[in-house]
Motif scaffolding. Sequence first.
Motif, PDB file in Angstrom:
ATOM      1  N   HIS A 260       2.135   7.780  -9.924  1.00  0.00           N
ATOM      2  CA  HIS A 260       2.967   7.580 -11.106  1.00  0.00           C
ATOM      3  C   HIS A 260       4.398   8.022 -10.802  1.00  0.00           C
ATOM      4  O   HIS A 260       4.616   9.007 -10.104  1.00  0.00           O
ATOM      5  N   GLN A 261       5.390   7.315 -11.357  1.00  0.00           N
ATOM      6  CA  GLN A 261       6.791   7.661 -11.175  1.00  0.00           C
ATOM      7  C   GLN A 261       7.100   8.984 -11.874  1.00  0.00           C
ATOM      8  O   GLN A 261       6.656   9.214 -12.998  1.00  0.00           O
ATOM      9  N   ASP A 262       7.838   9.852 -11.203  1.00  0.00           N
ATOM     10  CA  ASP A 262       8.207  11.157 -11.736  1.00  0.00           C
ATOM     11  C   ASP A 262       9.721  11.257 -11.827  1.00  0.00           C
ATOM     12  O   ASP A 262      10.445  10.404 -11.331  1.00  0.00           O
ATOM     13  N   LEU A 263      10.191  12.322 -12.448  1.00  0.00           N
ATOM     14  CA  LEU A 263      11.613  12.553 -12.620  1.00  0.00           C
ATOM     15  C   LEU A 263      11.912  14.005 -12.261  1.00  0.00           C
ATOM     16  O   LEU A 263      11.159  14.905 -12.636  1.00  0.00           O
ATOM     17  N   ILE A 264      13.012  14.234 -11.533  1.00  0.00           N
ATOM     18  CA  ILE A 264      13.475  15.581 -11.206  1.00  0.00           C
ATOM     19  C   ILE A 264      14.746  15.828 -12.013  1.00  0.00           C
ATOM     20  O   ILE A 264      15.648  14.988 -12.024  1.00  0.00           O
ATOM     21  N   THR A 265      14.824  16.982 -12.696  1.00  0.00           N
ATOM     22  CA  THR A 265      16.019  17.331 -13.456  1.00  0.00           C
ATOM     23  C   THR A 265      16.452  18.752 -13.099  1.00  0.00           C
ATOM     24  O   THR A 265      15.685  19.533 -12.557  1.00  0.00           O
ATOM     25  N   ARG A 266      17.706  19.061 -13.453  1.00  0.00           N
ATOM     26  CA  ARG A 266      18.254  20.396 -13.202  1.00  0.00           C
ATOM     27  C   ARG A 266      18.823  20.926 -14.504  1.00  0.00           C
ATOM     28  O   ARG A 266      19.544  20.232 -15.205  1.00  0.00           O
ATOM     29  N   LYS A 267      18.521  22.185 -14.814  1.00  0.00           N
ATOM     30  CA  LYS A 267      19.128  22.842 -15.969  1.00  0.00           C
ATOM     31  C   LYS A 267      20.492  23.356 -15.553  1.00  0.00           C
ATOM     32  O   LYS A 267      20.614  24.086 -14.577  1.00  0.00           O
ATOM     33  N   ASP A 268      21.539  22.979 -16.280  1.00  0.00           N
ATOM     34  CA  ASP A 268      22.895  23.381 -15.925  1.00  0.00           C
ATOM     35  C   ASP A 268      23.105  24.885 -15.986  1.00  0.00           C
ATOM     36  O   ASP A 268      23.777  25.459 -15.141  1.00  0.00           O
ATOM     37  N   ALA A 269      22.555  25.544 -16.980  1.00  0.00           N
ATOM     38  CA  ALA A 269      22.800  26.974 -17.161  1.00  0.00           C
ATOM     39  C   ALA A 269      22.199  27.814 -16.039  1.00  0.00           C
ATOM     40  O   ALA A 269      22.790  28.789 -15.595  1.00  0.00           O
ATOM     41  N   THR A 270      21.027  27.438 -15.548  1.00  0.00           N
ATOM     42  CA  THR A 270      20.333  28.248 -14.541  1.00  0.00           C
ATOM     43  C   THR A 270      20.333  27.622 -13.153  1.00  0.00           C
ATOM     44  O   THR A 270      20.146  28.319 -12.169  1.00  0.00           O
ATOM     45  N   GLY A 271      20.492  26.316 -13.081  1.00  0.00           N
ATOM     46  CA  GLY A 271      20.411  25.629 -11.801  1.00  0.00           C
ATOM     47  C   GLY A 271      18.989  25.346 -11.360  1.00  0.00           C
ATOM     48  O   GLY A 271      18.761  24.808 -10.285  1.00  0.00           O
ATOM     49  N   ASP A 272      17.991  25.716 -12.192  1.00  0.00           N
ATOM     50  CA  ASP A 272      16.590  25.496 -11.840  1.00  0.00           C
ATOM     51  C   ASP A 272      16.265  24.004 -11.796  1.00  0.00           C
ATOM     52  O   ASP A 272      16.765  23.219 -12.602  1.00  0.00           O
TER      53      ASP A 272
END
Length: 45
Positions: A9-21
């Motif tokens: 299945h297609q997945d998505l990677i994201t980054r939280k701006d405040a923490t960089g996680d």
Amino acid sequence: MGDWDRDGHQDLITRKDATGDLYLHPGESRRDYSYASLVRIGNGR
């Protein structure tokens, strides 16, 4: 997008701006929202 967890299945990677996680949003090949839990996979620093 891509199949980052190799489950077919297609997945998505994201980054939280405040923490960089970095988070993996596992896909379920649905036309609706995925109910799979987010997975913290690292940080973007």
